[in-house]
Design a protein around this motif. Structure first.
Motif, short mmCIF file in Angstrom:
data_model
loop_
_atom_site.label_atom_id
_atom_site.label_comp_id
_atom_site.label_asym_id
_atom_site.label_seq_id
_atom_site.Cartn_x
_atom_site.Cartn_y
_atom_site.Cartn_z
N HIS A 168 0.90 -1.30 0.02
CA HIS A 168 -0.13 0.08 -0.18
C HIS A 168 0.80 1.25 0.20
CE1 HIS A 168 -3.52 -2.37 0.57
NE2 HIS A 168 -3.05 -2.98 1.53
N LEU A 169 1.82 1.40 -0.81
CA LEU A 169 2.81 2.42 -0.86
C LEU A 169 1.95 3.68 -1.56
CD1 LEU A 169 6.35 0.80 -1.95
CD2 LEU A 169 5.45 1.65 0.33
N LEU A 170 1.16 3.27 -2.58
CA LEU A 170 0.73 4.31 -3.35
C LEU A 170 -0.78 4.59 -3.01
CD1 LEU A 170 2.05 2.83 -6.97
CD2 LEU A 170 3.00 4.84 -5.43
N GLY A 171 -1.06 4.10 -2.00
CA GLY A 171 -2.61 4.15 -1.56
C GLY A 171 -3.15 2.81 -1.35
N ASP A 172 -4.74 2.89 -1.10
CA ASP A 172 -5.35 1.57 -0.79
C ASP A 172 -5.96 0.85 -2.14
OD1 ASP A 172 -5.16 1.63 1.91
OD2 ASP A 172 -6.96 2.73 2.24
N ASP A 173 -5.75 1.75 -3.40
CA ASP A 173 -6.17 1.02 -4.43
C ASP A 173 -5.14 0.42 -5.28
OD1 ASP A 173 -8.66 2.21 -4.24
OD2 ASP A 173 -8.15 3.99 -5.23
N PHE A 174 -3.70 0.52 -4.74
CA PHE A 174 -2.65 -0.40 -5.42
C PHE A 174 -2.25 -1.43 -4.52
CE2 PHE A 174 -2.96 4.02 -7.32
CZ PHE A 174 -3.30 3.65 -8.52
N ASP A 175 -2.65 -2.60 -4.77
CA ASP A 175 -2.18 -3.72 -3.83
C ASP A 175 -1.27 -4.75 -4.56
OD1 ASP A 175 -3.94 -2.97 -2.11
OD2 ASP A 175 -5.40 -4.45 -2.46
N HIS A 176 -1.18 -4.64 -5.93
CA HIS A 176 -0.35 -5.64 -6.45
C HIS A 176 0.51 -4.84 -7.91
CE1 HIS A 176 -3.51 -6.22 -9.35
NE2 HIS A 176 -2.57 -6.41 -10.33
N LEU A 177 1.53 -5.30 -8.16
CA LEU A 177 2.47 -5.00 -9.36
C LEU A 177 2.38 -6.09 -10.35
CD1 LEU A 177 4.41 -2.88 -10.93
CD2 LEU A 177 6.20 -4.00 -9.70
N SER A 178 1.98 -6.02 -11.60
CA SER A 178 2.12 -6.90 -12.43
C SER A 178 2.93 -6.76 -13.76
CB SER A 178 0.57 -7.35 -12.74
OG SER A 178 0.18 -6.33 -13.75
N LEU A 179 3.46 -7.78 -14.18
CA LEU A 179 4.31 -7.71 -15.22
C LEU A 179 3.72 -8.94 -16.23
CD1 LEU A 179 6.37 -6.79 -17.26
CD2 LEU A 179 7.97 -8.39 -16.26
N ASP A 180 3.37 -8.88 -17.23
CA ASP A 180 2.67 -9.86 -18.22
C ASP A 180 3.56 -9.61 -19.56
OD1 ASP A 180 1.25 -11.88 -19.29
OD2 ASP A 180 -0.26 -10.73 -20.01
N ALA A 181 4.40 -10.67 -19.98
CA ALA A 181 5.14 -10.46 -21.16
C ALA A 181 4.80 -12.07 -21.92
CB ALA A 181 6.56 -10.61 -21.01
N PRO A 182 3.77 -12.18 -22.61
CA PRO A 182 3.33 -13.44 -23.24
C PRO A 182 4.44 -13.82 -24.36
CG PRO A 182 1.78 -11.66 -24.25
CD PRO A 182 2.77 -11.19 -22.89
N SER A 183 4.37 -15.12 -24.48
CA SER A 183 5.36 -15.37 -25.41
C SER A 183 4.95 -15.01 -26.86
CB SER A 183 5.45 -17.11 -25.55
OG SER A 183 3.99 -17.68 -25.98
N SER A 184 5.91 -14.57 -27.81
CA SER A 184 5.32 -13.98 -29.18
C SER A 184 6.04 -14.95 -30.25
CB SER A 184 5.73 -12.57 -29.03
OG SER A 184 7.45 -12.46 -28.69
N ASP A 185 5.48 -14.78 -31.35
CA ASP A 185 5.90 -15.72 -32.51
C ASP A 185 7.25 -15.21 -32.99
OD1 ASP A 185 3.59 -17.00 -32.30
OD2 ASP A 185 2.57 -15.75 -33.92
N LEU A 186 8.31 -16.11 -33.19
CA LEU A 186 9.47 -15.78 -33.80
C LEU A 186 9.48 -16.58 -34.98
CD1 LEU A 186 12.41 -14.82 -33.22
CD2 LEU A 186 12.99 -16.77 -32.28
N ARG A 187 10.06 -15.72 -36.19
CA ARG A 187 10.15 -16.50 -37.57
C ARG A 187 11.50 -16.31 -37.86
NH1 ARG A 187 10.25 -14.24 -42.46
NH2 ARG A 187 10.25 -15.72 -44.02
N THR A 188 12.22 -17.61 -38.27
CA THR A 188 13.67 -17.61 -38.51
C THR A 188 13.87 -18.25 -39.94
OG1 THR A 188 14.22 -19.59 -37.44
CG2 THR A 188 14.36 -17.39 -36.29
N LEU A 189 14.81 -17.72 -40.54
CA LEU A 189 15.10 -18.59 -41.73
C LEU A 189 17.03 -18.84 -41.58
CD1 LEU A 189 13.81 -16.87 -44.61
CD2 LEU A 189 13.30 -19.15 -44.01
N GLY A 190 17.27 -19.92 -41.85
CA GLY A 190 18.74 -19.89 -41.70
C GLY A 190 19.32 -19.59 -42.93
N PRO A 191 20.79 -19.45 -42.71
CA PRO A 191 21.61 -18.94 -43.93
C PRO A 191 21.36 -19.74 -45.15
CG PRO A 191 23.23 -19.84 -42.39
CD PRO A 191 21.75 -20.08 -41.71
#
Length: 169
Positions: free
Chosen positions: A99-122
């Motif tokens: 409750h550092l920022l008041g009563d309305d802020f109880d959690h900190l969240s980070l969401d980094a979902p997996s993202s598509d990766l496309r590769t081609l070899g040499p």
């Protein structure tokens, strides 16, 4: 029906059922990886962050074959580029705030979902030191400088993440 026939039929049906049950598992793009911290919460008598992640599964593709071009003795892209589709690993974090920022802020969240990766070899592109047969020269090829080229690898992705503060856990 004989008992051997029934046993064979039961074995075949079991194999078919197992294959049908495994089919949806093969279609998964990423494997969730939870980090269990509930035991540590009870042992330390404090609230710990919730942490999880995703590990993507690589999926090989089919390479584009060599292409024949008029005027060349060797096809274009002698060594084709091999595609591989996968993803960047994802992560999720949800940490309690005191409750550092008041009563309305109880959690900190980070969401980094997996993202598509496309590769081609040499790849490799080369041409012979001779031209194609020339009809005006009795069908004989003409000498030329050899050509060698390296096709650079490709890496494409669009990662994204969301950072937020909120109430409740």
């Amino acid at each position: 029906m004989k008992s051997t026939t029934r046993g064979t039929l039961a074995a075949v049906l079991t194999c078919v059922a197992a294959a049908a049950g495994a089919a949806p598992a093969a279609a998964v793009d990423a494997i969730p990886v939870p980090v269990p911290l509930k035991g540590a919460e009870k042992a330390l008598h404090m609230e710990l962050p919730e942490v999880g992640g995703e590990v993507p599964l690589p999926k090989p593709g089919s390479p584009e074959g060599p292409r024949f071009v008029e005027g060349r003795l060797l096809p274009e892209r002698v060594l084709p580029q091999l595609p591989l589709g996968a993803g960047l690993p994802g992560a999720g974090l949800r940490a309690p705030l005191p409750h550092l920022l008041g009563d309305d802020f109880d959690h900190l969240s980070l969401d980094a979902p997996s993202s598509d990766l496309r590769t081609l070899g040499p790849g490799l592109d080369l041409d012979a030191p001779l031209t194609a047969p020339h009809p005006g020269r009795a069908g004989l090829p003409q000498p030329k400088l050899p050509e060698v080229g390296l096709i650079t690898p490709v890496l494409q992705t669009v990662p994204h993440a969301a950072l937020g503060l909120g109430s409740g856990l």
